[in-house]
Write an enzyme that holds these catalytic residues in place. Structure first.
Site, PDB file in Angstrom:
ATOM      1  N   LYS A 235      18.631 -43.180  12.549  1.00 18.80           N
ATOM      2  CA  LYS A 235      18.230 -41.741  12.843  1.00 18.80           C
ATOM      3  C   LYS A 235      19.254 -40.922  11.715  1.00 18.80           C
ATOM      4  O   LYS A 235      20.075 -41.354  11.067  1.00 18.80           O
ATOM      5  CB  LYS A 235      18.945 -41.715  14.268  1.00 18.80           C
ATOM      6  CG  LYS A 235      18.610 -40.182  14.723  1.00 18.80           C
ATOM      7  CD  LYS A 235      17.226 -40.386  15.586  1.00 18.80           C
ATOM      8  CE  LYS A 235      16.663 -39.016  16.059  1.00 18.80           C
ATOM      9  NZ  LYS A 235      15.495 -39.219  16.862  1.00 18.80           N
TER      10      LYS A 235
ATOM     11  N   ASP B 100      12.158 -34.958  14.808  1.00 22.17           N
ATOM     12  CA  ASP B 100      12.898 -34.806  16.154  1.00 22.17           C
ATOM     13  C   ASP B 100      13.130 -33.409  16.326  1.00 22.17           C
ATOM     14  O   ASP B 100      12.451 -32.609  15.859  1.00 22.17           O
ATOM     15  CB  ASP B 100      14.383 -35.731  15.838  1.00 22.17           C
ATOM     16  CG  ASP B 100      14.885 -35.905  17.308  1.00 22.17           C
ATOM     17  OD1 ASP B 100      14.398 -36.481  17.755  1.00 22.17           O
ATOM     18  OD2 ASP B 100      15.948 -34.991  17.571  1.00 22.17           O
TER      19      ASP B 100
HETATM   20  P1  NDP Z   1      11.601 -29.668  19.492  1.00 25.34           P
HETATM   21  O1  NDP Z   1      12.648 -29.234  18.807  1.00 25.34           O
HETATM   22  O2  NDP Z   1      10.063 -29.512  19.371  1.00 25.34           O
HETATM   23  O3  NDP Z   1      11.931 -29.068  20.957  1.00 25.34           O
HETATM   24  C1  NDP Z   1      13.132 -29.117  21.575  1.00 25.34           C
HETATM   25  C2  NDP Z   1      13.059 -28.254  23.051  1.00 25.34           C
HETATM   26  O4  NDP Z   1      14.514 -28.590  23.420  1.00 25.34           O
HETATM   27  C3  NDP Z   1      12.863 -26.814  22.445  1.00 25.34           C
HETATM   28  O5  NDP Z   1      12.527 -26.278  23.877  1.00 25.34           O
HETATM   29  C4  NDP Z   1      14.603 -26.278  22.873  1.00 25.34           C
HETATM   30  O6  NDP Z   1      14.647 -25.236  23.103  1.00 25.34           O
HETATM   31  C5  NDP Z   1      15.019 -27.275  23.623  1.00 25.34           C
HETATM   32  N1  NDP Z   1      16.286 -27.588  23.209  1.00 25.34           N
HETATM   33  C6  NDP Z   1      16.865 -28.086  22.285  1.00 25.34           C
HETATM   34  N2  NDP Z   1      18.285 -28.166  22.264  1.00 25.34           N
HETATM   35  C7  NDP Z   1      18.715 -27.705  23.517  1.00 25.34           C
HETATM   36  C8  NDP Z   1      20.044 -27.429  24.142  1.00 25.34           C
HETATM   37  N3  NDP Z   1      21.292 -27.829  23.469  1.00 25.34           N
HETATM   38  N4  NDP Z   1      19.770 -26.934  25.261  1.00 25.34           N
HETATM   39  C9  NDP Z   1      18.611 -26.558  25.911  1.00 25.34           C
HETATM   40  N5  NDP Z   1      17.551 -26.860  25.320  1.00 25.34           N
HETATM   41  C10 NDP Z   1      17.674 -27.215  24.214  1.00 25.34           C
HETATM   42  O7  NDP Z   1      12.046 -31.140  19.669  1.00 25.34           O
HETATM   43  P2  NDP Z   1      11.224 -32.332  20.378  1.00 25.34           P
HETATM   44  O8  NDP Z   1      10.498 -31.961  21.335  1.00 25.34           O
HETATM   45  O9  NDP Z   1      10.775 -33.161  19.303  1.00 25.34           O
HETATM   46  O10 NDP Z   1      12.464 -33.374  20.901  1.00 25.34           O
HETATM   47  C11 NDP Z   1      12.874 -33.117  22.568  1.00 25.34           C
HETATM   48  C12 NDP Z   1      13.765 -34.461  22.806  1.00 25.34           C
HETATM   49  O11 NDP Z   1      12.575 -35.583  22.891  1.00 25.34           O
HETATM   50  C13 NDP Z   1      14.986 -34.662  21.934  1.00 25.34           C
HETATM   51  O12 NDP Z   1      16.026 -35.170  22.819  1.00 25.34           O
HETATM   52  C14 NDP Z   1      14.205 -35.822  20.921  1.00 25.34           C
HETATM   53  O13 NDP Z   1      15.250 -36.763  20.581  1.00 25.34           O
HETATM   54  C15 NDP Z   1      13.366 -36.463  21.983  1.00 25.34           C
HETATM   55  N6  NDP Z   1      12.315 -37.302  21.393  1.00 25.34           N
HETATM   56  C16 NDP Z   1      11.312 -36.874  20.369  1.00 25.34           C
HETATM   57  C17 NDP Z   1      10.419 -37.676  20.020  1.00 25.34           C
HETATM   58  C18 NDP Z   1       9.399 -36.955  18.935  1.00 25.34           C
HETATM   59  O14 NDP Z   1       8.378 -37.649  18.544  1.00 25.34           O
HETATM   60  N7  NDP Z   1       9.313 -35.610  18.866  1.00 25.34           N
HETATM   61  C19 NDP Z   1      10.404 -38.725  20.083  1.00 25.34           C
HETATM   62  C20 NDP Z   1      11.279 -39.430  21.055  1.00 25.34           C
HETATM   63  C21 NDP Z   1      12.214 -38.607  21.653  1.00 25.34           C
HETATM   64  P3  NDP Z   1      14.991 -23.862  21.791  1.00 25.34           P
HETATM   65  O15 NDP Z   1      14.054 -23.832  21.050  1.00 25.34           O
HETATM   66  O16 NDP Z   1      15.581 -22.715  22.497  1.00 25.34           O
HETATM   67  O17 NDP Z   1      16.092 -24.583  21.027  1.00 25.34           O
END
Ligand code: NDP
Length: 458
Positions: A135, A175
């Site tokens: 990562k 991510d």
């Molecule tokens: P994105 O950046 O596309 O979206 C993240 C989302 O989570 C946004 O809505 C963001 O809101 C919110 N968010 C982020 N940090 C916080 C926080 N501290 N408190 C509240 N809301 C928060 O990321 P992904 O959708 O890609 O990833 C989301 C999760 O899924 C992560 O845990 C990631 O590790 C996991 N994941 C992702 C994969 C992928 O293929 N993308 C694969 C496997 C797991 P805002 O815009 O306001 O920050």
């Protein structure tokens, strides 16, 4: 400090946990992930205690093969120099090249990188594909940055990262904060510096230059495929259920899409400022326009659906978790669901949780769900569809082929069914009493430990 509440009978396991905690006492997320995994492996460890101890198996498992930390200097639009910290944690390469996403978020530090890389080892093993765990990322905050600033940052980040990656070495992906745009800039800089078209060095690429159809949808769709299997095994269905989804990023959006296709009513989504509640069912086209096109805030949803409600964050518990739902999909970030939130969800009648995010539930919340027989789909199994499809992207790059959406989606669905079956099999074999969290850890550990044992003490 997080206390380990489960009583540990294995002296070896106890010693490894205590020593690792001591050595990494300032890395609370890493210790949390490590304890969740290691304590659940106890039935296997007890069976092989002296063998594992002799070869230092657990000590090697908890120590990353390599951590790279580097300076990322870049110049903002005002001509001002900025410096961020970059990381790549190459945790375990026993079953294949390191594979795992890059996160750009101000909260990024070594502890968060190590917890994510550690989880990734197990997740990747569950996919059945030949990929090790890694990562990376940076404490860079993409919010409010111009497109040119994002490009300059990505180029500077890649200037250093390129020394440590390659299609047979380490293959990063997206991510939080790293989507198609960032992968494009990263790939462009890699190609320029290396003067080679090594498509398999990054995944999540655009379709025009080696990306895979269905990669964008894969984590969210995969989460719902896993959920469907888990519910089916427990005589339930997705169809007709009320769903809430925290987050509105890549994972959340495509989990919503698949849940709606499966006949569920998704009534709420959120971002880091607050949540929207639309009892008529989320208008996903509106969310996609706000988040994927305009990069805006979720409260703008009210412009599209004026009868919906927006609730701003206040206090410790994100307001979305006060909304009643049968199925809850935390798809934002780690430690979103505390013990208190877990209690609230059960009070509200939730029957299943699907972890789209990595470690969205605290260890106390996980234990509470399991003890109360709530069906919990653990992130390292349920959100593995993203990395699995990344591995399918690598396969297509090696074959110089491009599979259709339906082909990739079908392979993804089969992978998710297979992952669920592995969790269920381990659950039954070790008499865990419907504990897919431990089931996932045990199934993955068996594969990783066998590979590590076969390769000697390295
Ligand atoms: P994105 O950046 O596309 O979206 C993240 C989302 O989570 C946004 O809505 C963001 O809101 C919110 N968010 C982020 N940090 C916080 C926080 N501290 N408190 C509240 N809301 C928060 O990321 P992904 O959708 O890609 O990833 C989301 C999760 O899924 C992560 O845990 C990631 O590790 C996991 N994941 C992702 C994969 C992928 O293929 N993308 C694969 C496997 C797991 P805002 O815009 O306001 O920050």
């Amino acid at each position: 400090m997080i206390t380990c509440e489960k009583e540990i009978k294995s002296g070896y396991l106890k010693k490894v946990i205590e020593e690792t905690e001591q050595k990494n006492s300032n890395e609370k997320e890493f210790i949390q992930a490590l304890k969740e995994v290691l304590t659940s492996l106890e039935p296997v460890i007890i069976k092989h205690e002296s063998e594992y101890k002799k070869i230092g198996l657990l000590e090697r498992l908890v120590e990353p093969e390599r951590i790279i930390s580097f300076r990322v200097p870049w110049v903002d639009d005002n001509g001002q120099a900025q410096v961020n910290r970059g990381f790549r944690v190459q945790f375990n390469g026993a079953i294949g090249p390191y594979k795992g996403g890059l996160r750009f978020h101000p909260s990024v530090n070594q502890s968060i990188m190590k917890f994510l890389a550690f989880e990734q080892i197990f997740k990747n093993a569950l996919t059945g594909l030949p990929i090790g765990g890694g990562k990376g990322g940076s404490d860079f905050d993409p919010k409010g940055k111009s497109d040119l600033e994002i490009m300059r940052f990505c180029q500077s980040f890649m200037n250093e990262l390129q020394k440590h990656i390659g299609q047979d070495v380490d293959v990063p992906a997206g991510d939080i904060g790293v989507g198609g745009r960032e992968i494009g800039y990263l790939f462009g800089q890699f190609r320029k510096i290396r003067n080679t078209y090594e498509a398999g060095v990054l995944t999540g690429k655009g379709l025009e230059y080696g990306g895979s159809l269905a990669r964008k949808e894969a984590t969210g769709y995969g989460l719902m495929y896993f959920m469907k299997e888990m519910l089916k095994a427990n005589n339930e269905t997705v169809s007709g259920k009320t769903v809430i989804i925290s987050g509105s990023g890549n994972v959340a959006i495509y989990a919503c899409e698949k849940a709606q296709q499966m006949g569920a009513n998704v009534v709420a989504m959120s971002d880091s400022s607050g949540c929207i509640y639309d009892k008529n069912g989320i208008n996903l086209d509106a969310i996609k326009e706000i988040k994927e096109v305009n990069r805006g805030r979720i409260k703008e949803y009210l412009k599209y659906e004026p009868t919906a409600e927006y609730i701003e964050n206040e206090g410790d518990m994100p307001p979305i978790y006060s909304i009643k739902a049968d199925i809850v999909l935390p798809c934002a970030t780690q430690n979103d669901i505390s013990l208190e939130t877990a209690k609230k969800l059960i009070e509200n009648g939730t029957i299943a949780i699907g972890e789209g995010a990595n470690m969205p539930c605290t260890n106390e919340a996980v234990e509470y769900f399991v003890a109360n027989k709530i069906l919990l789909a653990p992130g390292k199994a349920a959100n593995a569809g993203g990395v699995a499809t990344s591995a399918l992207e690598m396969s297509q790059n090696s074959l110089r082929a491009a599979w259709s959406f339906e082909e990739v989606d079908k392979k993804l669905e089969n992978i998710m069914i297979n992952i669920f079956n592995q969790c269920e099999k381990a659950d039954k074999e070790y008499n865990l009493g419907i504990n897919y969290v431990a089931g996932a850890n045990i199934a993955a550990f068996k594969k990783i430990s066998n590979a590590m044992i076969a390769q000697g003490i390295i």
